[in-house]
Design a protein around this motif. Structure first.
Motif, short mmCIF file in Angstrom:
data_model
loop_
_atom_site.label_atom_id
_atom_site.label_comp_id
_atom_site.label_asym_id
_atom_site.label_seq_id
_atom_site.Cartn_x
_atom_site.Cartn_y
_atom_site.Cartn_z
N ARG A 313 0.84 -1.19 0.00
CA ARG A 313 0.00 0.00 0.00
C ARG A 313 0.88 1.25 0.00
NH1 ARG A 313 -2.68 -1.34 3.92
NH2 ARG A 313 -4.51 -2.22 2.87
N CYS A 314 0.48 2.25 -0.78
CA CYS A 314 1.24 3.50 -0.88
C CYS A 314 1.38 4.14 0.50
CB CYS A 314 0.55 4.46 -1.85
SG CYS A 314 1.38 6.07 -1.99
N CYS A 317 -0.80 7.64 0.49
CA CYS A 317 -2.24 7.67 0.21
C CYS A 317 -3.03 7.28 1.47
CB CYS A 317 -2.59 6.71 -0.92
SG CYS A 317 -1.97 7.25 -2.53
N PRO A 318 -4.26 7.80 1.62
CA PRO A 318 -5.10 7.39 2.75
C PRO A 318 -5.37 5.89 2.71
CG PRO A 318 -5.99 9.35 1.67
CD PRO A 318 -4.88 8.84 0.80
N ARG A 319 -5.59 5.33 3.88
CA ARG A 319 -5.77 3.89 3.96
C ARG A 319 -7.03 3.43 3.22
NH1 ARG A 319 -3.50 0.00 7.00
NH2 ARG A 319 -4.72 -1.90 7.40
N CYS A 321 -8.12 4.46 0.52
CA CYS A 321 -7.92 4.36 -0.94
C CYS A 321 -7.40 2.98 -1.33
CB CYS A 321 -6.94 5.43 -1.40
SG CYS A 321 -7.57 7.10 -1.27
N CYS A 323 -4.48 1.93 -2.20
CA CYS A 323 -3.69 2.02 -3.44
C CYS A 323 -2.42 1.19 -3.28
CB CYS A 323 -3.37 3.48 -3.74
SG CYS A 323 -2.40 3.70 -5.25
N CYS A 336 5.41 3.94 -3.07
CA CYS A 336 4.76 5.19 -3.46
C CYS A 336 4.09 5.01 -4.82
CB CYS A 336 5.74 6.36 -3.49
SG CYS A 336 7.20 6.07 -4.50
N CYS A 337 2.94 5.62 -4.96
CA CYS A 337 2.17 5.53 -6.20
C CYS A 337 2.65 6.61 -7.17
CB CYS A 337 0.68 5.70 -5.89
SG CYS A 337 0.25 7.34 -5.29
N ASP A 339 1.24 9.19 -8.13
CA ASP A 339 0.88 10.55 -7.71
C ASP A 339 1.84 11.11 -6.68
OD1 ASP A 339 -1.28 10.46 -9.39
OD2 ASP A 339 -2.65 9.69 -7.84
N HIS A 340 2.65 10.26 -6.06
CA HIS A 340 3.51 10.72 -4.97
C HIS A 340 5.00 10.50 -5.25
CE1 HIS A 340 -0.40 10.18 -2.84
NE2 HIS A 340 -0.03 11.34 -2.31
#
Length: 354
Positions: A313-314, A317-319, A321, A323, A336-337, A339-340
């Protein structure tokens, strides 16, 4: 321009061959020709002058077919257009005491005499219906097999050879001036042996071009000419290279293939060096091809793909999500995704990583 470079880069031997090449083409073209004796049958015809020994292409002229209008009127007045065609093809090598080998389509007594005026000799087969052929040289059932009849006229020599019953082969030569016959089983005159040794320069060139070619299926005749030009340029480069370095892979019978591979690699080397430093612009199959030939690709992304660990999980990002990604930060190794994380160049990434 291409023909000019061909003539500058190579000095031909003492014998040249004039003949035609048919480039296979099925597309729509006003000057497409049909030649059933050629492998392709339909195509674009080019008259070539080549070196008889190495098949190096030297000079060419494209046959544009019958013209209309003023061009047709000019062609009609030019009764010796084949005669003049040969003179244009061999013009760069006149007054050099070379010998031109032609077939019956080009050979004539007038052409031989004109070439003699510029210190150039001619050897070739000649049609039996030419007015300069005596009756004694024509086919006759009374002539014995493997017999020869010679005819001399000033500086020209005609020979009629009988390979089989009721069939003769007539050759014209301004190079030979005697009745020399080789003492073998066929008892062929020296003129015929010389013609057989030097007649296949253009055919050999055409065969080599068709063996290794970069041609692609197309119905556009300009592309057909372009592909043929590339093939001829590669062949010319091979002849020049092997002439200067005869020891190069001399024991291998496929050294032309090796030359084409190395030649092609050298042509794209600078392009490969430029692209392998920009991997973000390469497609996956291109990237794999670059790596397959032994080149290393510079990585400019600050994140790497981890194949040893599963998706995580990223970290940012919020949990809710949920992601999950497989990319990690190069500095802290946190997942990290897209977006980050940001893409930076190699220099900045080295500065960032210290």
């Amino acid at each position: 321009m291409f023909l000019g470079r061909l003539q500058i880069c190579y000095t031909p031997g003492g014998s040249l061959t004039v003949d035609e090449q048919l480039i296979p083409a099925r597309g729509r073209c006003n000057f497409r020709q049909y030649m059933p004796s050629k492998p392709g049958k339909y195509g674009l015809k080019i008259f070539w002058c080549c070196d008889s020994d190495t098949a190096y292409p030297l000079n060419a002229e494209v046959y544009l077919g019958r013209q209309s209008g003023a061009a047709a009127a000019a062609a009609a007045k030019d009764t010796n257009r084949i005669h003049n065609l040969v003179k244009r093809l061999v013009h760069p090598w006149i007054n050099t005491r070379r010998t031109i080998t032609t077939n019956y389509y080009f050979t004539s007594a007038d052409l031989a005499e004109d070439l003699l005026d510029v210190q150039t000799t001619l050897v070739g087969t000649i049609r039996r219906n030419k007015k300069e052929i005596p009756r004694e040289l024509q086919p006759n059932t009374q002539l014995l097999e493997q017999s020869s009849i010679f005819c001399f006229d000033r500086q020209l020599t005609l020979v009629s050879y009988v390979p089989k019953k009721s069939h003769v082969v007539i050759l014209l030569s301004s190079l030979h001036h005697d009745q020399t016959i080789v003492d073998d089983e066929k008892k062929e005159p020296e003129i015929i042996l010389y013609y057989n040794d030097t007649k296949s320069g253009v055919d050999h060139m055409d065969q080599m071009v068709r063996t290794y070619s970069c041609k692609r299926k197309t119905k556009r005749w300009p592309l057909t000419f372009f592909f043929n030009t590339l093939d001829l340029g590669t062949l010319a480069a091979f002849v020049v290279w092997t002439t200067k370095k005869p020891q190069w892979n001399e024991k291998k019978n496929y050294r032309r293939r090796l030359f084409i591979m190395e030649f092609g690699y050298d042509l794209v080397q600078l392009h490969l060096d430029r692209r392998r430093h920009q991997p973000q612009t390469l497609q996956k199959n291109v990237l794999m091809a670059v790596q397959a030939i032994g080149l290393t690709v510079t990585t400019s992304h600050p994140s790497i793909v981890s194949t040893a660990t599963p998706k995580q999980r990223c970290h940012f990002c919020p949990r809710e999500c949920d992601c999950k990604v497989i990319t990690h930060c190069l500095s802290c190794n946190a997942p990290c995704c897209p977006d980050h994380h940001k893409v930076v160049c190699t220099m900045c990434s080295e500065t960032f990583l210290g």
